[in-house]
Scaffold this active site. Structure first.
Site, PDB file in Angstrom:
ATOM      1  N   PRO A 292       0.811  -1.212   0.000  1.00 20.68           N
ATOM      2  CA  PRO A 292       0.000   0.000   0.000  1.00 20.68           C
ATOM      3  C   PRO A 292       0.849   1.270   0.000  1.00 20.68           C
ATOM      4  O   PRO A 292       1.765   1.411   0.808  1.00 20.68           O
ATOM      5  CB  PRO A 292      -0.780  -0.111   1.319  1.00 20.68           C
ATOM      6  CG  PRO A 292       0.065  -0.977   2.194  1.00 20.68           C
ATOM      7  CD  PRO A 292       0.728  -1.957   1.274  1.00 20.68           C
ATOM      8  N   CYS A 362       3.549  29.890 -13.552  1.00 21.63           N
ATOM      9  CA  CYS A 362       3.405  30.534 -14.842  1.00 21.63           C
ATOM     10  C   CYS A 362       2.997  29.506 -15.897  1.00 21.63           C
ATOM     11  O   CYS A 362       3.819  29.079 -16.712  1.00 21.63           O
ATOM     12  CB  CYS A 362       4.726  31.202 -15.207  1.00 21.63           C
ATOM     13  SG  CYS A 362       4.468  32.472 -16.403  1.00 21.63           S
ATOM     14  N   GLU A 363       1.754  29.084 -15.808  1.00 18.22           N
ATOM     15  CA  GLU A 363       1.256  28.014 -16.658  1.00 18.22           C
ATOM     16  C   GLU A 363      -0.270  28.034 -16.520  1.00 18.22           C
ATOM     17  O   GLU A 363      -0.773  27.904 -15.413  1.00 18.22           O
ATOM     18  CB  GLU A 363       1.837  26.689 -16.111  1.00 18.22           C
ATOM     19  CG  GLU A 363       1.430  25.441 -16.807  1.00 18.22           C
ATOM     20  CD  GLU A 363       2.432  25.028 -17.887  1.00 18.22           C
ATOM     21  OE1 GLU A 363       3.621  25.393 -17.801  1.00 18.22           O
ATOM     22  OE2 GLU A 363       1.990  24.353 -18.827  1.00 18.22           O
TER      23      GLU A 363
HETATM   24  N1  LLP Z   1       3.916  -1.120  -5.610  1.00 14.70           N
HETATM   25  C1  LLP Z   1       4.361  -0.773  -6.830  1.00 14.70           C
HETATM   26  C2  LLP Z   1       5.294  -1.634  -7.537  1.00 14.70           C
HETATM   27  C3  LLP Z   1       3.925   0.437  -7.411  1.00 14.70           C
HETATM   28  O1  LLP Z   1       4.358   0.757  -8.622  1.00 14.70           O
HETATM   29  C4  LLP Z   1       3.044   1.262  -6.695  1.00 14.70           C
HETATM   30  C5  LLP Z   1       2.590   2.532  -7.265  1.00 14.70           C
HETATM   31  C6  LLP Z   1       2.630   0.858  -5.407  1.00 14.70           C
HETATM   32  C7  LLP Z   1       3.081  -0.339  -4.909  1.00 14.70           C
HETATM   33  C8  LLP Z   1       1.707   1.691  -4.563  1.00 14.70           C
HETATM   34  O2  LLP Z   1       0.444   1.815  -5.124  1.00 14.70           O
HETATM   35  P1  LLP Z   1      -0.728   2.597  -4.376  1.00 14.70           P
HETATM   36  O3  LLP Z   1      -1.146   1.780  -3.185  1.00 14.70           O
HETATM   37  O4  LLP Z   1      -0.192   3.920  -4.003  1.00 14.70           O
HETATM   38  O5  LLP Z   1      -1.809   2.697  -5.402  1.00 14.70           O
HETATM   39  N2  LLP Z   1       1.408   9.068  -9.186  1.00 14.70           N
HETATM   40  C9  LLP Z   1       0.145   8.393  -9.288  1.00 14.70           C
HETATM   41  C10 LLP Z   1       0.204   7.005  -8.666  1.00 14.70           C
HETATM   42  C11 LLP Z   1       1.295   6.173  -9.265  1.00 14.70           C
HETATM   43  C12 LLP Z   1       1.409   4.820  -8.616  1.00 14.70           C
HETATM   44  C13 LLP Z   1       2.665   4.168  -9.049  1.00 14.70           C
HETATM   45  N3  LLP Z   1       2.922   2.920  -8.423  1.00 14.70           N
HETATM   46  C14 LLP Z   1      -0.912   9.252  -8.627  1.00 14.70           C
HETATM   47  O6  LLP Z   1      -0.582  10.312  -8.107  1.00 14.70           O
HETATM   48  O7  LLP Z   1      -2.080   8.912  -8.643  1.00 14.70           O
END
Ligand code: LLP
Length: 432
Positions: A292, A362-363
């Site tokens: 998580p 600035c965007e």
């Molecule tokens: N494990 C791996 C291998 C991952 O690539 C990720 C997230 C996680 C765990 C954690 O996932 P979560 O529980 O946070 O969904 N920047 C994007 C989210 C990108 C997630 C990338 N990988 C956003 O702001 O929504």
């Protein structure tokens, strides 16, 4: 409206986080400022552990995906709570090690780890490297042979599940830069190759099917597909892989349309599939890892801004400009991400206005939210953007040389800085 236990409204009508008055926080630390409630972070971590204990007999471990929010203090908290850690760069690894995190409980991810990063991971005795591709497998094997180490690895596998389509489906989609494809036999070939290496010990499989997911079915399906794979590996290669890592992805509330996936339901669905199918197939139950990210600090964090101007463009829209924006929260400009925004000094009042909250960069696209409900606001009011604890600080950027805001953690109602804000000197610190 608040989606997190740590948020409330006090008698003055001010939004509180972890019992601390957000107006007082804005006054004391300035704005923009990120605020995270420690109690809520710990609660979220414990809920994962408890769910694994309840539904999987404790035969598993949550790994906090530090990309969501990496800093020494959250690594210390994750360590105290008994979690493992997912890191995806030398920077995240360095942060964890500086915080005293046990390297044995670290999983090193990444689809293009550099030579430096692989050497660093070996040197620091990182417990598991999650190998993405054959080049990396060969390189890591050679590096480990040189140092005489035996490195535990998992294989990053794309199981062909697209959890983001409205009705999640097995797309058979193999167009992803991450990992080995399951259905083409690439993953099995990688397992065979890993089994032949001298200095690597293949201990498991890993997948991450997406982020901000609200259903349990895609996770259960991933677990079932992995059991097929583990059975195949056992039969054909005579290898029993003890670990199954199903990645992160639990969806949280950003607004009232979101239906956050409870940790317990998530663990239960996965555990049921594994328990039933392992019994049927006569397979040993794998040690279950979940990763998580967002759901740990996400709901525990908010960002406070001060309103600069309110620009009403008749028949078009009203812009409320704030003293931060895409630099501290690039998620709207990147994904059109949803957020709930409140006027922190009138948090209990009805949100009767429809406004666009714009940043100071600035965007033109530098917006936090468009056509969103807000209490009537005036210059000088403090706005709180909710659920910014994940993928905000960690994705911040330095456009326009605006210094990064500080991160303040609330512990038992009291604030303390866990990441200092940048100063103007910091902005030019590395210039020569
Ligand atoms: N494990 C791996 C291998 C991952 O690539 C990720 C997230 C996680 C765990 C954690 O996932 P979560 O529980 O946070 O969904 N920047 C994007 C989210 C990108 C997630 C990338 N990988 C956003 O702001 O929504």
């Amino acid at each position: 409206m608040f989606f997190a236990d740590c948020l409330n409204v006090n008698d003055a009508g001010h939004l509180t986080i972890g019992g601390a008055d957000t107006l007082a926080l804005a006054e004391a630390f300035g704005t923009p400022v990120y605020v995270v409630d420690e109690t809520q972070v710990r609660k979220n971590m414990r809920a994962y552990k408890r769910a694994l204990d309840t539904y999987y007999g404790g035969h598993g471990l949550p790994l906090y995906a530090s990309k969501a929010f990496s800093c020494k203090e959250i690594c210390r908290i994750a360590s105290e709570e008994g979690l493992g850690l997912d890191v995806v760069s030398a920077g995240e690894l360095y942060t964890a090690l500086q915080a005293g995190f046990n390297p044995e409980k670290i999983y090193f991810h990444g689809n293009n780890k550099t030579l430096f990063e692989l050497e660093y991971a070996l040197r620091e005795r990182v417990g598991q490297v999650v190998v993405d591709n054959i080049t990396e497998l060969e390189t890591l094997d050679a590096l480990a042979a040189k140092t005489g180490q035996k490195q535990k690895i998992l294989l990053r596998i794309k199981p062909g599940i697209d959890a983001h389509t409205h009705d999640f489906i097995r797309t058979g989609q193999i167009d992803s830069k991450f990992g080995f494809a399951l259905e083409t036999g690439e993953a099995f070939a990688a397992a065979r190759r890993a089994a032949q290496t001298q200095s690597l010990e293949l201990v498991g499989v890993h997948c991450h099917i997406g982020s901000q997911i609200f259903e349990t079915e895609p996770f259960a399906l991933a677990a079932a597909l992995f059991l097929d794979f583990l059975e195949e590996v056992q039969k054909q290669l005579g290898l029993v892989l003890p670990q199954m890592n199903l990645g992160g992805g639990i969806g949280i509330h950003y607004d009232e349309d979101d239906d956050a996936l409870p940790y317990a339901a998530h663990c239960k669905a996965i555990a049921e599939v594994i328990d039933t199918q392992c019994a049927q197939r006569g397979l040993p139950r794998p040690f279950l890892l979940l990763e998580p990210g967002r759901s740990i600090p996400g709901p525990a964090g908010i960002t406070l801004y001060t309103v600069g101007a309110v620009k009403e463009i008749p028949h078009v829209r009203t812009y409320v400009t704030v003293d931060g924006g895409m630099g501290d929260n690039p998620r709207y400009i990147l994904y059109g991400a949803k957020y709930t925004i409140l006027c922190a000094n009138r948090a209990g009042d009805a949100r009767t206005q429809t406004v666009t909250v714009a940043g100071r960069y600035c965007e033109s696209g530098d917006l936090i939210q468009e056509f969103t409900k807000l209490q009537p606001v005036a210059p000088g009011d403090v706005l709180a953007v909710l659920a910014t604890g994940a993928y905000n600080y960690s994705m911040g950027m330095r456009y326009n040389r605006v210094p990064a805001p500080p991160v303040v953690m609330i512990t038992d109602g009291k604030p303390r800085v866990i990441i200092k804000g940048e100063t103007l000197e910091d902005v030019a610190r590395l210039d020569v």
